[in-house]
Design a protein around this motif. Structure first.
Motif, PDB file in Angstrom:
ATOM      1  N   ASP A 214      48.183  30.936  40.821  1.00  0.00           N
ATOM      2  CA  ASP A 214      47.459  30.627  39.589  1.00  0.00           C
ATOM      3  C   ASP A 214      46.322  31.606  39.300  1.00  0.00           C
ATOM      4  N   LEU A 215      45.549  31.994  40.340  1.00  0.00           N
ATOM      5  CA  LEU A 215      44.392  32.869  40.090  1.00  0.00           C
ATOM      6  C   LEU A 215      44.812  34.313  39.835  1.00  0.00           C
ATOM      7  N   GLN A 216      45.847  34.765  40.499  1.00  0.00           N
ATOM      8  CA  GLN A 216      46.228  36.167  40.357  1.00  0.00           C
ATOM      9  C   GLN A 216      46.975  36.459  39.041  1.00  0.00           C
ATOM     10  N   ALA A 251      38.590  43.493  37.246  1.00  0.00           N
ATOM     11  CA  ALA A 251      39.762  42.657  37.497  1.00  0.00           C
ATOM     12  C   ALA A 251      40.449  43.050  38.802  1.00  0.00           C
ATOM     13  N   ALA A 252      40.535  44.348  39.062  1.00  0.00           N
ATOM     14  CA  ALA A 252      41.156  44.822  40.301  1.00  0.00           C
ATOM     15  C   ALA A 252      40.336  44.395  41.514  1.00  0.00           C
ATOM     16  N   ARG A 253      38.983  44.486  41.367  1.00  0.00           N
ATOM     17  CA  ARG A 253      38.108  44.056  42.466  1.00  0.00           C
ATOM     18  C   ARG A 253      38.256  42.558  42.716  1.00  0.00           C
ATOM     19  N   MET A 254      38.371  41.788  41.629  1.00  0.00           N
ATOM     20  CA  MET A 254      38.565  40.350  41.766  1.00  0.00           C
ATOM     21  C   MET A 254      39.906  40.054  42.437  1.00  0.00           C
ATOM     22  N   GLN A 255      40.904  40.809  42.104  1.00  0.00           N
ATOM     23  CA  GLN A 255      42.217  40.631  42.710  1.00  0.00           C
ATOM     24  C   GLN A 255      42.157  40.918  44.218  1.00  0.00           C
ATOM     25  N   THR A 256      41.449  41.987  44.583  1.00  0.00           N
ATOM     26  CA  THR A 256      41.283  42.315  46.009  1.00  0.00           C
ATOM     27  C   THR A 256      40.527  41.214  46.748  1.00  0.00           C
TER      28      THR A 256
END
Length: 418
Positions: A214-216, A251-256
């Motif tokens: 859900d988050l990704q 967004a990429a940092r949040m994904q990591t």
């Protein structure tokens, strides 16, 4: 023979007297023969037997005598100790702080120590009458069969366990009590902690499921739509491009970060059972994974002998990937990183494994904080990362019932000790 040789006897027969030999140094004095020569033979026999006895005694060496004396002293000590033990046992029931009862074949209480009388007051019981009702069923079960059975009884704010022992040969049962109130409280706390831990693990599993799906999904859409916006005519001015780049980087940092949190939560929830693994093979695999970064930093990794361990291979791989990766990341400017990995077996059958580097190091006042989730000693602009690497390392080591600590000196390097 000795008695015959050294004694003096006077014998009075009818008209006869004899003097038995009296030893005096090496000379026999006062030798008189006034009767039958048989007395002379009798005296000589006595001397012979005495001499023989003396020779046997003299043959015992001083060493053997000392040995015998040592054995005698040891026996005396043992007798004293056993006497002391028996005395303690004989006074135990009356002096014990735990209740002790004796019940006859009719379930009549025939003995209670002082501690037992205090417990009996709860039922208004006493010596000479039937044991209180809570004991009856268990007593009937063990009576005359020589067996032992435990009975737990709750009395207001106290909990007792009574061990009921049948003594068939004596036609009675002994009851030994113990106050286990504090133990029960401790067990209750442990049970509460276990339930709390189970709830926490369940929450982590739920989070892992949410984080992996859900988050990704929204983050992937943000990154995708950002890429599409870059190619729309009229959105190519520098300000718009800068905003889009920042949005995609965030967004990429949040994904990591979500992926790191997912890895952190999965240490306990999705780990495979441990098995025997060769740690050197695990480290070799990690070096192969980090080959590009090692080449870029011109790093050198020196590996001493590493043991075979009973561990979870995937988690060991992640542990060393984080430690070696950090050593490569936090190297000093202008100094090629050198990483030394070695091990030694300790006396308690544990293995001590160290990962040492020559990097930037850190102030040891932070050595405990660095293992906390999201804790960073440097700004994001200086070094990339989420601050989850060492937290994952600690959780992996904890799961394997080990410890991980760090030693460091700024601008000289760090050593991580597992």
């Amino acid at each position: 023979g000795m008695i015959m040789g050294i004694g003096v006897a006077s014998m009075h027969y009818t008209g006869m007297a004899a003097t038995i030999f009296v030893p005096h140094g090496d000379v026999l004095s006062d030798l008189q023969v006034t009767s039958d020569m048989r007395l002379l033979a009798f005296g000589i026999s006595g001397i012979t037997l005495f001499t023989l006895s003396f020779t046997i005694i003299a043959s015992i060496t001083q060493k053997e005598f000392n040995l015998l004396r040592g054995v005698k002293n040891e026996l005396e000590v043992l007798v004293q100790e056993r006497t002391k033990d028996l005395k303690a046992l004989s006074t135990f029931p009356s002096e014990s702080l735990d209740p002790v009862f004796r019940v006859d074949s009719n379930n009549v209480l025939i003995y209670s120590n002082q501690s037992g009388l205090s417990v009996l007051k709860y039922w208004e019981g006493e010596v000479g009458i039937e044991i209180p009702a809570p004991f009856i069923q268990t007593l009937n079960e063990v009576q005359f069969n020589g067996k032992r059975k435990n009975l737990e009884i709750h009395l207001d704010n106290q909990v007792f366990v009574f061990s009921i022992v049948s003594i068939p040969a004596m036609n009675y049962c002994n009851i030994y009590g113990q106050d286990i109130t504090e133990r029960k409280k401790a067990e209750s706390k442990i049970e509460q902690y276990a339930k709390a831990l189970e709830r926490s693990n369940n929450a982590l599993q739920e989070f892992a499921s949410i984080a992996s799906h859900d988050l990704q999904e929204p983050l992937r859409k943000i990154i995708t739509f950002g890429n599409q916006l870059k190619h729309i005519p009229g959105n190519s001015d520098k300000r718009s491009e800068d905003y889009l780049n920042r949005m995609q980087q965030t967004a990429a940092r949040m994904q990591t970060l979500i992926l790191d949190l997912l890895r952190y939560s999965q240490v306990h929830t999705e780990a495979k059972p441990p098995r025997q693994i060769n740690l050197r093979n695990i480290v070799d695999e990690v070096i192969e994974i980090l080959e590009k970064r090692i080449s870029e930093t011109r790093g050198t990794i020196i590996i001493d002998s590493l043991p075979a361990l009973h561990a979870q291979d995937f988690q060991m791989r992640e542990l060393f990937q984080n430690l070696i990766g950090n050593a490569l990341k936090y190297h000093r400017e202008g100094v090629y990183p050198v990483i030394k990995i070695k091990s030694c077996q300790m006396e308690n059958q544990h293995w001590k494994i160290t990962v040492e580097d020559n990097g930037i190091g850190f102030d040891e006042k932070h050595k405990n904080k660095i293992f906390s989730p999201f804790h960073r000693l440097h700004g994001r602009s200086a070094y990339e990362g989420t601050g989850m690497g060492l937290a994952i390392c600690k959780k992996i080591v904890d799961r394997h019932r080990g410890t991980i600590t760090a030693q460091s000196t700024p601008e000289k390097g760090s050593t991580f000790i597992i």
